[in-house]
Design an enzyme around this catalytic site. Structure first.
Site, PDB file in Angstrom:
ATOM      1  CB  THR A 189      48.491  35.509  40.977  1.00 56.45           C
ATOM      2  OG1 THR A 189      47.476  36.490  40.778  1.00 56.45           O
ATOM      3  CG2 THR A 189      49.323  35.412  39.737  1.00 56.45           C
ATOM      4  CB  THR A 405      28.268  46.731  30.827  1.00 56.33           C
ATOM      5  OG1 THR A 405      29.578  46.975  30.285  1.00 56.33           O
ATOM      6  CG2 THR A 405      28.102  47.540  32.091  1.00 56.33           C
TER       7      THR A 405
END
Length: 405
Positions: A189, A405
């Site tokens: 992972t 953002t």
């Protein structure tokens, strides 16, 4: 705040493996976000890759190429180049071709890796413009800078290193990794790179990495999400003055296997300790299973439960949530009267209900710790598995709500 994760220890150089770092400004101007790694000619390479069906374009290319002669690994952060279709594959191919041209190697000798936002076009021109600087900075001493260069939402770089002696020769194993969210193993992972100067036949190296990943990277989870970009690579440069390891036997292989496992385990646990918003490092031990798979099923049911993870964040010993997770793990014909559950050494449940000796104060003291072990004894057999995970905090939600953002 990373749980129990401080500055990296010394990362020993690996002869025949160099790392270079540069800034492409993919998400932020000036941020070092390109890492180039050069393998000595004749190196062997092993890899494990995500099983996510929407695997990223660089995964597709790296998986095709890693069995051939490999000379360079190219990593960019800030953009995953996943969910980008044929255009993404063309862009990954183009960056590899540019690096190959600059380095004077065949295009297939370059493997690409990307991490960052999914679904956005790879900024090829920015990456190409940064490659000369990355090549110019190649050095065997750049492990720490490279560990920082591959970070995304990580708060700290992650690295580990081991050395051992065999017949008077020092063998080195050094690795770095990145990952803090979208972590649920299904091969390895995150992104991970481990190198050694031992000389190892490719088949032996592949089995060694797969075994190490299954005991480390495949036993961690933060949020249950398997990334589109997961890769872990193991490079053997063959620069040490020792015979080639051609079989999974003998003293040299055993010592190398132990060193690779220790490095993998340290890197994997560092990812959990730096999990997005994590305030707790949690070990889930499942013992007494009839099979390893049912131990894993129980372990992941506990590790992925939002109710358990939020109770951990609140330091609330709400042990009923643990029992509920064990019960819904799908273990066939589970006899709850045989199950014991512990928080560290405190028995919280036994014979299907609350342990007679348990008090809420005992549980609260354990849950207030930064590091906690949840131990579940199934009473069905001799198999055991261990998984490492985190709590679920307000900060995890904030990080992922504001990721773009």
């Amino acid at each position: 705040m990373a749980v129990g994760l401080g500055p990296m220890s010394t990362l020993h150089p690996v002869p025949g493996f160099e790392l270079g770092i540069a800034s492409a400004g993919i998400k932020r101007p000036g941020r070092k976000d390109i890492v180039v790694m050069r393998c000595a000619e004749g190196s062997t390479v092993a890899g494990v890759f995500t099983t996510n069906a929407f695997c990223a374009a660089p995964v597709i290319l790296a998986r095709k190429r890693f069995l051939g002669p490999v000379r360079y690994l190219l990593t960019n952060t800030g953009n995953a180049n996943a969910g980008t279709g044929e255009a993404g594959l063309a862009n990954a191919t183009r960056t590899c071709a540019k690096l190959a041209e600059l380095a004077g190697v065949p295009e297939n000798a370059v493997l690409p890796y990307s991490t960052g936002v999914i679904g956005e076009p790879l900024p090829v021109e920015k990456i190409e413009a940064a490659l000369p600087a990355a090549l110019a900075s190649l050095s065997v001493d750049n492990w720490a800078d490279a560990a920082a260069g591959i970070m995304t939402t990580d708060t700290l770089p992650k690295g580990a290193s081991r050395q051992f002696q065999h017949d008077g020769v020092t063998i080195t194993v050094t690795g770095i990794s990145k990952g803090a969210g979208m972590i649920k193993p299904n091969m390895a992972t995150m992104l991970g790179y481990i190198a050694t100067d031992a000389k190892v036949a490719q088949g032996v190296l592949q089995d060694l990495l797969r075994d190490a990943a299954n005991k480390s990277f495949n036993r961690i989870t933060i949020d249950g999400d398997t990334s589109t970009n997961d890769c872990c690579m193991l490079v053997a440069t063959g620069q040490a003055a020792l015979p080639e390891i051609t079989a999974a036997s003998g003293a040299l292989f055993a010592a190398l296997k132990q060193a690779v496992l220790e490095v993998s385990m340290e890197l994997a646990q560092a990812i959990v300790r730096d999990g997005e918003g994590a305030t707790k490092f949690v070990t889930v031990q499942v013992n007494g299973g009839a099979t390893h798979q049912e131990c894993l099923d129980v372990g992941y049911a506990v590790s992925h439960s939002p109710l358990i993870k939020t109770a951990l964040f609140a330091s609330d010993p709400n042990w009923g949530r643990i029992l509920a997770a064990v019960g819904r793990a799908g273990v066939p014909e589970l006899d709850v009267s045989l199950i014991d559950v512990y928080l560290d050494d405190v028995c919280i449940a036994s014979r299907g209900g609350r342990a007679a000796s348990y008090t809420e104060d005992q549980g609260a003291k354990v849950m207030a710790q930064e590091e906690i072990t949840i131990r579940i004894d199934l009473g069905r057999g001799t198999c055991s598995e261990t998984i490492w995970t985190t709590d679920l905090s307000h900060e995890y939600v904030k990080i992922n709500a504001e990721y773009r953002t």
